[in-house]
Design an enzyme around this catalytic site. Sequence first.
Site, PDB file in Angstrom:
ATOM      1  N   GLU A 148       0.782  -1.240   0.000  1.00  0.00           N
ATOM      2  CA  GLU A 148       0.000   0.000   0.000  1.00  0.00           C
ATOM      3  C   GLU A 148       0.813   1.290   0.000  1.00  0.00           C
ATOM      4  O   GLU A 148       0.303   2.322   0.445  1.00  0.00           O
ATOM      5  CB  GLU A 148      -0.895  -0.011   1.236  1.00  0.00           C
ATOM      6  CG  GLU A 148      -0.167   0.150   2.589  1.00  0.00           C
ATOM      7  CD  GLU A 148       0.192  -1.168   3.275  1.00  0.00           C
ATOM      8  OE1 GLU A 148       0.330  -2.184   2.560  1.00  0.00           O
ATOM      9  OE2 GLU A 148       0.353  -1.175   4.511  1.00  0.00           O
ATOM     10  N   ASN A 149       2.066   1.293  -0.487  1.00  0.00           N
ATOM     11  CA  ASN A 149       2.865   2.520  -0.504  1.00  0.00           C
ATOM     12  C   ASN A 149       1.980   3.722  -0.823  1.00  0.00           C
ATOM     13  O   ASN A 149       1.213   3.689  -1.776  1.00  0.00           O
ATOM     14  CB  ASN A 149       3.949   2.408  -1.574  1.00  0.00           C
ATOM     15  CG  ASN A 149       4.628   1.063  -1.560  1.00  0.00           C
ATOM     16  OD1 ASN A 149       5.240   0.697  -0.573  1.00  0.00           O
ATOM     17  ND2 ASN A 149       4.476   0.307  -2.641  1.00  0.00           N
ATOM     18  N   HIS A 163      -5.872   1.045   3.124  1.00  0.00           N
ATOM     19  CA  HIS A 163      -4.655   1.405   3.866  1.00  0.00           C
ATOM     20  C   HIS A 163      -4.265   2.872   3.671  1.00  0.00           C
ATOM     21  O   HIS A 163      -3.522   3.418   4.487  1.00  0.00           O
ATOM     22  CB  HIS A 163      -3.476   0.573   3.376  1.00  0.00           C
ATOM     23  CG  HIS A 163      -3.349  -0.783   4.006  1.00  0.00           C
ATOM     24  ND1 HIS A 163      -3.394  -0.981   5.364  1.00  0.00           N
ATOM     25  CD2 HIS A 163      -3.127  -1.998   3.451  1.00  0.00           C
ATOM     26  CE1 HIS A 163      -3.217  -2.280   5.604  1.00  0.00           C
ATOM     27  NE2 HIS A 163      -3.058  -2.919   4.478  1.00  0.00           N
ATOM     28  N   GLU A 188      -5.782  -2.390  -0.401  1.00  0.00           N
ATOM     29  CA  GLU A 188      -4.648  -1.460  -0.403  1.00  0.00           C
ATOM     30  C   GLU A 188      -5.132  -0.010  -0.360  1.00  0.00           C
ATOM     31  O   GLU A 188      -4.501   0.847   0.265  1.00  0.00           O
ATOM     32  CB  GLU A 188      -3.748  -1.680  -1.627  1.00  0.00           C
ATOM     33  CG  GLU A 188      -3.209  -3.107  -1.793  1.00  0.00           C
ATOM     34  CD  GLU A 188      -2.578  -3.703  -0.548  1.00  0.00           C
ATOM     35  OE1 GLU A 188      -2.136  -2.938   0.327  1.00  0.00           O
ATOM     36  OE2 GLU A 188      -2.546  -4.951  -0.432  1.00  0.00           O
ATOM     37  N   GLU A 190      -3.657  -4.023   9.267  1.00  0.00           N
ATOM     38  CA  GLU A 190      -4.089  -5.152   8.438  1.00  0.00           C
ATOM     39  C   GLU A 190      -5.494  -5.644   8.777  1.00  0.00           C
ATOM     40  O   GLU A 190      -6.234  -6.059   7.897  1.00  0.00           O
ATOM     41  CB  GLU A 190      -3.062  -6.287   8.509  1.00  0.00           C
ATOM     42  CG  GLU A 190      -1.672  -5.912   7.978  1.00  0.00           C
ATOM     43  CD  GLU A 190      -1.681  -5.405   6.539  1.00  0.00           C
ATOM     44  OE1 GLU A 190      -2.713  -5.531   5.864  1.00  0.00           O
ATOM     45  OE2 GLU A 190      -0.647  -4.845   6.111  1.00  0.00           O
TER      46      GLU A 190
HETATM   47  N1  BES Z   1       0.879  -4.441   3.763  1.00  0.00           N
HETATM   48  C1  BES Z   1       0.580  -5.638   3.094  1.00  0.00           C
HETATM   49  C2  BES Z   1       1.715  -6.189   2.282  1.00  0.00           C
HETATM   50  C3  BES Z   1       2.804  -6.816   3.108  1.00  0.00           C
HETATM   51  C4  BES Z   1       2.565  -7.968   3.774  1.00  0.00           C
HETATM   52  C5  BES Z   1       4.033  -6.234   3.216  1.00  0.00           C
HETATM   53  C6  BES Z   1       3.555  -8.530   4.546  1.00  0.00           C
HETATM   54  C7  BES Z   1       5.011  -6.794   3.989  1.00  0.00           C
HETATM   55  C8  BES Z   1       4.773  -7.946   4.652  1.00  0.00           C
HETATM   56  C9  BES Z   1      -0.601  -5.456   2.157  1.00  0.00           C
HETATM   57  O1  BES Z   1      -1.479  -4.467   2.543  1.00  0.00           O
HETATM   58  C10 BES Z   1      -1.383  -6.739   2.188  1.00  0.00           C
HETATM   59  O2  BES Z   1      -1.892  -7.081   3.201  1.00  0.00           O
HETATM   60  N2  BES Z   1      -1.481  -7.414   1.066  1.00  0.00           N
HETATM   61  C11 BES Z   1      -2.201  -8.655   0.970  1.00  0.00           C
HETATM   62  C12 BES Z   1      -3.422  -8.498   0.116  1.00  0.00           C
HETATM   63  C13 BES Z   1      -4.686  -8.278   0.849  1.00  0.00           C
HETATM   64  C14 BES Z   1      -5.873  -8.341  -0.041  1.00  0.00           C
HETATM   65  C15 BES Z   1      -4.926  -9.140   2.034  1.00  0.00           C
HETATM   66  C16 BES Z   1      -1.314  -9.679   0.339  1.00  0.00           C
HETATM   67  O3  BES Z   1      -0.156  -9.384   0.118  1.00  0.00           O
HETATM   68  O4  BES Z   1      -1.789 -10.765   0.067  1.00  0.00           O
HETATM   69 ZN    ZN Z   2      -2.689  -4.921   4.074  1.00  0.00          ZN
END
Ligand code: BES
Ligand code: ZN
Length: 980
Positions: A388-389, A425, A422, A444
Amino acid sequence: MATDRSYRQLKNIQDDDFSDEENNAFAPLAGHQQQSSGGGGTTTFRGGKRSQSTVRSCGRGRSTCIVFAALILVLAIAVVSSFARPRCSRDVGSTTNIYTTVAQQTTKPPPINPTPSPWPWNSVRLPTDVIPTSYRIFLHPNLTTYDVTGSVIINAMVQNPTKLLVLHAKNMTLSKVEVLDASKQSIPLDKYVLNEKLEQADIVFVNEIEGEIEICINFTYVLNDGLAGFYRSTYVDENGVTKTIATTQFEASDARAAFPCFDEPGFKATFELNMVREPQYHTLFNMPLVSTTSSSDNLEVDVFEKSLNMSTYLVAFVVSEFENKTSTIRDGLKIGVHAPGRQIDEMDLAFEVLNKTIQFYEDYFGVAYPLPKQDMVAIPDFSAGAMENWGLITYRQVDVLYKEHVTTLQQQQRISIVVTHELAHQWFGNLVTMKWWNDLWLNEGFASYVEYVGTDNWNKDWHMMDQFILYATHTAMAMDCLESSHPISVNVQEPSQIAAVFDAISYDKGASIIRMLEAYLGKEKFLSGLKRYLNKHEYGNADSDDLWKALSNQDDGGEVKKMMDTWTIQQGYPVVTMSRDNEKITISQKQFLLKDGYTPEKKSLWVIPLTYIDDSGKKNSTVIQNDDQGSTIEIASSVKWFKGNLEQAGFYRVNYTENNWNSLSDQLSTDHTVFTPADRASLIDDAHYLARAGMLDYNITLNLGSYIANDDDYVPISTLLARFRYIGVMLQKTGDYLLYKKYMWKILTTWKNKLNWNEKKEDSHLTKFLRVSVLSLAVELGHESAIAEAIVIFNDWKNNNVSFDVNLKYPVYCAAARNGFESDWEFLWDRYQTTKVVSEKTVIMSALGCTTDISILYRYLDSVFDDSVRLQDIGQVIGSVAANPIGARPAWLFLMKNWDTFLQKLGSTSFSFGNIISSCTSSIASNIEYKEAKQFFDDHSDAGSGTREISKALEKMELNVKWLTKNKKTIRKWFFSQIN
Ligand code: BES
Ligand code: ZN
């Protein structure tokens, strides 16, 4: 995670309970449907040449400003006169590229790492004596040699006079460190040292420093291929040429690998970026581009607007030759999507979701999106699903690229979910950030709840809120009944501990308790509390207490804190027992743990918003306090049954006396539609878990589900199939597996006959999902007519190019891989290698694991370490083999044999390694295999970010062994009674 989840997504069904907790850790796998496109005025922008007009003027201290400008100018005209006073990067004034200059410092740097012990600073957390306020980052990644040269100027405030300044730096060489005081004088350094273990640079001064300072550091490193920090990723363009991009992934602790910084979420500051690149590339940053300047040595510098106050983990930049589409929505807010040229049109769906959601969230949160732009980029190699940068969201390609007639409905829904997650976020996480990673769930958990609201907003008929319990609540409950679970608020310090909390507890339990609280408070109170929270803490940091204060509108958090603390500080969740005695129901609670008859040392109690309904349709609610007093409620004697936890909105299970279970069961068999789909799913889920924990007779559980062939709703049916999947996995190495299969064939046949292989126009979204689930499971379990039909479809398609419903791809491919010729597997393997569409590639990857030829399975496993499988996809390949009863043992042997390679390749990324450990061990249910695994993990206790998974895997295996010993006979008898 993302990988395993995609795998389950294809099957459109949860895996057995013991592996779905982590597979599900990141929300639904399901899809989306085609909508007419929004995004009016969309334009395609090829090539990447942007405006070079506005040159931003510097607004700060004179000399700093000169230096800053000089750094850029040097590239353009290579003439900078020497400066009168000491200043950052004073040696820049040469005729060569600044970055070469940086590497040739004349001031002799102190030795790096002169074996200093003890280190000046020994804590993994930074001291708070010095607080950064702004960063200016200068980078030059060379996309041919992969060398990166850079410098950073950090303005900071010394809060408490100190001789020691500590910041983060990882995997880089510092070629110059200089610190200036408020009057730009160089402050004498005693030394600086890099502490590799703590990923910190310790800068020690001769005298105490105070007031405003400017920290100037020059550094070099290599653009890595490990999917974290500033890394490289490659793709093949439309002319068959391999192209490289440079991109970032900083969360949770890798900004420090791209530039020295105060890499903790609490140190918010502003960021500016100057990126030097070759002319064919262009750069994306969190903020809009201000200007591009050319230099005589055929390089260009992109200069960007200064960011708002934000955390380091949200900074991002991408240097690529991607193409884009952009559009302007309300008063100048620019949105854009970016992908390799041949894939840019596949961003249309995500673009539409972005367009539809951003303003919806502005209304929903009551706070405007504060940045001037929002870009989304499809990255060919990406560790998570998306990141989510702020203003520059990056995606794994399969989670964002949609191609009509190729991408499945489940994948479409997943894309919508990822985009809306995202985007959520941008408020929850980016505008207001957790103080420290112990409250990761604030990020999260929230986004994992709001993704459903965001997706529901533009797809009412997808029944997202019903799906929520399937993918979030059930997943979280499956993990949180283990002793090896952890509280939502968890003490984490080290980067690998932080990486490990991106799990089902932070995501799915977090999301579930937020939903529970919303149901308790009511939507209006909930939303006005959220708005208060966002307004109060915008551009700053907050913790769980701050949220409770805002939601209760009381300084001490009031009742909200009292209730919610019991859900966030304690691990686990309760089972509420409602025992009826005529007109009285006695209510009690205790922690629900899978360990049969086990009482934990520490007794936990919860404040539970209990809701219930009875057969007259009357709904009621009460709050159970955490005082262990028990409580009673009155009930009319005419009531035949009652059901607790309406719609499974609460994060607890409900048990009843046998009478009530039997009446509920009778009601399901006579008319199940009296209950909502979510209520049916919740009864099935509770009954199965209570039986597993030894709190309910398995016969009651199994009988309760025997109405299921009459059900036609995706949510309860999927719940039941997932719970039965666990039983299947337990039996798969026993002779009783045949009985299990026969029973499953029987129930699957009913739906198969109803649904068939042809999708109907009038089918609802969830009916389409159901068809895929049923046919996939039938094929996996060797259902003869399902396989025969699928192979006809496959051959027609392969030999005569006859198309079939895109959503049925997985069961068709799986049947061909499972029961077709070796040449069919080879055909799919070739297609996997050559297809240009990532969603197609991903389905094939799952289907290839269906083969029953063990030598092909070994070959497929071996492929993860050659060039045919991307690092990001290794987990999915292993997962698809491990989920096959024939592949489970080979996958586990493969993991043991190649442990060190796995650890080295995946040990530092957040999800994959833990998921691989889980998928390779989840079917172990015999003592002998358990002992082997225990011995192995005793000898290999370090799994980096997967370490937490080891204790979970061991507990799960132990439970499996006990389960099988205890329940085998009952289950066998029941299956026998059903199939004869
Ligand atoms: N912030 C996370 C990505 C992330 C996860 C970065 C772990 C570093 C370590 C992002 O917002 C996220 O949660 N992405 C999910 C998708 C979402 C729909 C649940 C993913 O990567 O699956
Ligand atoms: Zn997330």
